[in-house]
Motif scaffolding. Structure first.
Motif, PDB file in Angstrom:
ATOM      1  N   TYR A 132      31.366  33.544  40.442  1.00 49.09           N
ATOM      2  CA  TYR A 132      30.375  34.477  40.986  1.00 49.09           C
ATOM      3  C   TYR A 132      31.041  35.501  41.894  1.00 49.09           C
ATOM      4  CZ  TYR A 132      26.608  36.155  43.985  1.00 49.09           C
ATOM      5  OH  TYR A 132      25.745  36.947  44.696  1.00 49.09           O
ATOM      6  N   GLU A 189      34.229  36.366  42.062  1.00 49.14           N
ATOM      7  CA  GLU A 189      35.147  37.233  41.318  1.00 49.14           C
ATOM      8  C   GLU A 189      34.366  38.340  40.623  1.00 49.14           C
ATOM      9  OE1 GLU A 189      37.254  34.655  38.697  1.00 49.14           O
ATOM     10  OE2 GLU A 189      38.586  33.920  40.278  1.00 49.14           O
ATOM     11  N   ASN A 190      33.244  37.991  40.020  1.00 45.31           N
ATOM     12  CA  ASN A 190      32.403  38.977  39.356  1.00 45.31           C
ATOM     13  C   ASN A 190      31.808  39.944  40.369  1.00 45.31           C
ATOM     14  OD1 ASN A 190      30.943  40.330  37.426  1.00 45.31           O
ATOM     15  ND2 ASN A 190      29.310  38.832  37.363  1.00 45.31           N
ATOM     16  N   HIS A 191      31.425  39.439  41.540  1.00 45.08           N
ATOM     17  CA  HIS A 191      30.836  40.278  42.580  1.00 45.08           C
ATOM     18  C   HIS A 191      31.846  41.297  43.088  1.00 45.08           C
ATOM     19  CE1 HIS A 191      28.102  41.388  45.752  1.00 45.08           C
ATOM     20  NE2 HIS A 191      29.038  41.179  46.651  1.00 45.08           N
ATOM     21  N   THR A 224      32.353  43.956  40.437  1.00 45.64           N
ATOM     22  CA  THR A 224      31.198  44.852  40.394  1.00 45.64           C
ATOM     23  C   THR A 224      31.267  45.851  41.539  1.00 45.64           C
ATOM     24  OG1 THR A 224      29.900  43.073  39.436  1.00 45.64           O
ATOM     25  CG2 THR A 224      28.683  44.926  40.315  1.00 45.64           C
TER      26      THR A 224
END
Length: 120
Positions: free
Chosen positions: A105, A107-109, A112
C-alpha cells in the motif's frame, strides 16, 4: 409585559440557520464532493481484519452448505472470540500478510504521489 427579551431588530449570527442566496434569491445546491472520497484508496487492513476476511470466507462456505441463516453480528462475535483465544504463533501468519499488504500500500501510495507531482 410577559415574556422575555424581544429581539426584533437583531440579526442571527448562527451560520447553520443562515441561508446563502445567489443574486436571484434562489438557494445554491451543496457541492457534491462524495466522488472525491471514493477516489481515495482505503488504508491497508491490520492483522485482525486479514483474519476476519479469512474467517468469514471459511465460515460463510460452511454455513452455506448447512443452510443456516447467516448474520453479520453472529459472525463478528464468533471471529472476535476465536481471535482472542488464538496464540501469537497462530496470529503470526495473519501479521505477516498484513505487513505485506501494508508495504504494498505505501509503495503504491508513494508512487502515486510522485506521479501526481510530475503531472502538476
Amino acid at each position: 409585559m410577559k415574556g422575555g427579551n424581544s429581539r426584533t431588530g437583531s440579526k442571527s449570527t448562527d451560520s447553520k440557520l443562515a441561508v446563502k442566496k445567489n443574486g436571484g434569491g434562489v438557494t445554491k445546491p451543496a457541492r457534491n464532493t462524495a466522488w472525491f472520497h471514493k477516489l481515495k484508496t482505503p488504508p491497508p487492513p491490520d492483522e485482525f481484519l486479514v483474519f476476519l476476511r479469512d474467517f468469514v470466507r471459511k465460515q460463510f462456505n460452511k454455513e452455506l452448505h448447512d443452510n443456516k441463516p447467516l448474520s453479520a453480528a453472529i459472525m463478528a462475535k464468533a471471529a472476535c472470540s476465536k481471535w482472542k483465544t488464538m496464540s501469537d504463533a497462530e496470529k503470526a501468519s495473519y501479521a505477516a500478510e498484513a505487513q505485506r499488504l501494508k508495504t504494498a500500500y505505501y509503495e503504491n501510495h508513494v508512487l502515486t504521489e510522485k506521479l501526481k507531482a510530475l503531472n502538476m
